[in-house]
Enzyme design. Structure first.
Site, PDB file in Angstrom:
ATOM      1  N   ASP A   1      12.697  55.747  81.803  1.00 22.79           N
ATOM      2  CA  ASP A   1      12.891  55.904  82.804  1.00 22.79           C
ATOM      3  C   ASP A   1      11.815  57.380  83.479  1.00 22.79           C
ATOM      4  OD1 ASP A   1      14.318  55.404  85.267  1.00 22.79           O
ATOM      5  OD2 ASP A   1      16.424  57.063  84.036  1.00 22.79           O
TER       6      ASP A   1
ATOM      7  N   HIS B   1      16.292  55.670  88.640  1.00 25.50           N
ATOM      8  CA  HIS B   1      16.650  54.252  88.586  1.00 25.50           C
ATOM      9  C   HIS B   1      16.114  53.360  87.846  1.00 25.50           C
ATOM     10  CE1 HIS B   1      20.378  55.240  90.877  1.00 25.50           C
ATOM     11  NE2 HIS B   1      19.146  56.221  91.727  1.00 25.50           N
ATOM     12  N   HIS B   2      15.340  53.918  86.613  1.00 25.71           N
ATOM     13  CA  HIS B   2      13.985  53.351  86.264  1.00 25.71           C
ATOM     14  C   HIS B   2      13.941  52.414  84.749  1.00 25.71           C
ATOM     15  CE1 HIS B   2      11.635  54.137  90.429  1.00 25.71           C
ATOM     16  NE2 HIS B   2      12.653  53.768  90.507  1.00 25.71           N
ATOM     17  N   PRO B   3      15.292  52.424  84.162  1.00 25.03           N
ATOM     18  CA  PRO B   3      15.120  52.441  83.163  1.00 25.03           C
ATOM     19  C   PRO B   3      14.159  51.158  82.658  1.00 25.03           C
ATOM     20  CG  PRO B   3      17.402  51.918  83.849  1.00 25.03           C
ATOM     21  CD  PRO B   3      16.744  52.223  84.810  1.00 25.03           C
TER      22      PRO B   3
END
Ligand SMILES: Cc1cc2nc3c(=O)[nH]c(=O)nc-3n(C[C@H](O)[C@H](O)[C@H](O)COP(=O)(O)OP(=O)(O)OC[C@H]3O[C@@H](n4cnc5c(N)ncnc54)[C@H](O)[C@@H]3O)c2cc1C
Length: 535
Positions: free
Chosen positions: A302, A468-470
């Site tokens: 992430d 917020h980018h897993p």
């Protein structure tokens, strides 16, 4: 038990699921069923771009939490994820950034397939968008070579609408020798520019609005919302269908082809509940193994952002007309001096510095701040584009209600910690620039006294929040240990594909939504070309 049959079953009606539902149902002979756990989202706050940070934890958020992270002072990080038609595109911050050409060169190397290179994905990036031309120009051949003009998703390039603070912030970078670039979507992200945004007429545009809604009238497309998929039903090496609960009733949805679009968290959890994964992890959760696949749920990574390098404002910061984070600047770790004249072959982006039109501080730092009146502060966020820390997620039991264990292993590599310090140094450099002198009263965070490596590391550990980018939990790759192959087929099953953020093998430099949509567009094209991909 009630049964339904389709040619294609899509599990998850989020960003990628909406693209596939629309594209794959363009052929009227193909029956497509889209299954989504949440329902249609009617909250009017979702439409308003400036409210995006405040709509989390509502009933359309899965509201996941990580385990305490040793790399971030033992903090638990909240991970919002959209639960409803349109998925996380209902919650996201609307920044539209494709990524850097070097990101996709890595994808091509990892899969052995040029389809995932910048050049290979460019048609998909163009197809998905209707992009504003730079500065309202009526004709621009360079722009048209890389941008689309008639795709479903509007992409706003907000020149002229930027906050006056952001205008000065961009000028400050130029003063330091960072070139202005047309936007973040030309393949070369190093440079200063306002963020492109998926906003039309002042409103958020979700993947559902762009793709799914116009297709929903087709007789061959069925949306089953409010329907949770428990597990896949296997028949030898085929997926016969998916077991669903809807309105308290059990349903079996059979499909010739089954495509997972439940996202980086939903996909691996569903596979593990179905007995597909690392046998040791499954056994610990009380689930028998039907197909051993050790990589399921691994490679979790992430972006983090430091929140933040915070300044008290000398003059009032007016409220944003767009969304709070208006401009992200991508740079090599060695700073402006390292930027090559030919940015395509010179050093790529290692760090990002973003300008937020207001105060932004992590959940542990915010309570320690003095009271700040409206318009009284602004923030420079700072982060690492290509982190090397890798974690994992897993189920704790066989049921949907069994909470997952999410371990992103934040800041566990020396690379990530060192590059984060560099990002903070560069944020401070631009923060001190003369172009921002009219705005800057004083640095509040980390505060002028925080300078040594230990002090900086301690501050960063408390300041970082998820961007917020897993991604990456079912990575695509040429090696047999990658759960998904370069054609996005799940290894070991004949008619199962995975098409969403979970297949990303290594994260792009910037926000990932555009890349997720392009993966789905590219897959839809190849699926349609293949006469009978289910066999
Ligand atoms: C707060 C926030 C801000 C963000 N900001 C940005 C940004 O500015 N720019 C950017 O590029 N990206 C941003 N992102 C990331 C981006 O939104 C996601 O990467 C992207 O939407 C992921 O798409 P997906 O299709 O992989 O998954 P999702 O869109 O999450 O879709 C998965 C769907 O599957 C459904 N589902 C899950 N499990 C099941 C099940 N068992 N049965 C049925 N349905 C199921 C879910 O409800 C969901 O609708 C942000 C994300 C968040 C949460």
């Amino acid at each position: 038990m009630e049964e339904l049959h389709a040619d294609v079953v899509l599990v998850g009606g989020g960003s990628a699921g909406c693209v596939l539902a629309a594209r794959l149902s363009e052929d009227p002979a193909r029956r497509v069923v889209l299954i989504e756990a949440g329902t249609r989202i009617t909250d009017p706050d979702v439409d308003r771009p400036e409210l995006w940070p405040f709509i989390q934890n509502r009933n359309y958020d899965w509201a996941y939490r990580t385990t305490p992270q040793t790399g971030t002072a033992g903090r638990v990080h909240e991970w919002p994820r959209g639960r409803g038609v349109g998925g996380s595109s209902n919650l996201h911050a609307m920044a539209h950034m494709r990524g850097d050409r070097r990101d996709f060169a890595r994808w091509a190397a990892e899969t052995g397939d040029q389809r995932w290179s910048w050049e290979g994905l460019l048609p998909a990036f163009r197809k998905l968008e209707t992009a504003d031309r730079a500065d309202g120009a009526t004709a621009d051949a360079d722009w048209d070579a890389v941008h689309g003009s008639d795709g479903p998703l509007p992409v706003l390039r907000p020149t002229g609408e930027s906050s006056p603070l952001v205008v000065d912030y961009l000028a400050a970078w130029q003063g330091l020798g960072v070139p202005g670039i047309p936007d973040h979507n030309h393949g070369d992200m190093v440079g200063a520019t306002p963020n492109s945004l998926t906003i039309r007429d002042g409103r958020r545009v979700t993947a559902s609005e762009a793709y799914l809604d116009p297709a929903l009238g087709r007789p061959n497309l069925t949306l089953l919302d409010g329907a949770q998929v428990h597990r896949l039903v296997l028949d030898g090496s085929r997926v016969a269908g998916v077991a669903v609960t809807r309105d308290g009733r059990d349903l079996l949805v059979r499909g010739d082809a089954v495509i997972l679009t439940a996202g980086s968290i939903g996909d691996p959890l569903l596979l593990m509940r179905s007995g597909i994964g690392d046998p040791a992890v499954l056994a610990a959760a009380g689930v028998g193994t039907t197909l051993a696949s050790a990589g399921v749920g691994g490679n979790l990574h992430d972006h983090l952002l430091g929140a933040g390098n915070l300044y008290r404002a000398r003059r009032e910061v007016p409220p944003t007309r767009l969304q709070l984070s208006e401009a992200m600047t991508y740079l090599p770790a060695d700073g402006p001096a390292a930027i090559a004249a030919d940015r395509s072959s010179g050093p790529g982006p290692d760090v990002v510095i973003g300008c937020v039109v207001g105060p932004s501080a992590s959940e542990v730092l915010a309570p320690r701040l003095p009271a700040i009146p409206a318009g009284g502060a602004y923030t420079l966020l700072f982060g690492v584009t290509n982190p090397t820390s890798r974690g994992s997620l897993r189920i704790t039991g066989p049921d949907l209600d069994d909470a997952p264990v999410i371990e992103p292993a934040y800041l566990t590599t020396a690379h990530d910690r060192e590059t984060f310090r560099r990002a903070l140094e560069l944020a401070r450099e631009v923060g001190a620039a003369p172009e921002l002198a009219d705005w800057r009263a004083e640095e509040i965070l980390p505060g002028p006294g925080v300078r040594s490596v230990d002090e900086l590391d301690a501050f960063i550990a408390e300041a970082v929040i998820t961007h917020h980018h897993p991604v990456g939990t079912l990575r695509m790759g040429a090696d047999e240990s990658a759960p998904v192959d370069a054609a996005l087929r799940f290894r070991g099953l004949d008619n199962l594909w995975v098409v969403d953020g979970s297949v990303i093998p290594s994260i792009t430099a910037g926000p990932v939504h555009a890349a997720v949509l392009a993966i789905a567009e590219s897959f839809a094209e190849s699926f349609a070309e293949s006469s009978d991909p289910a066999r």
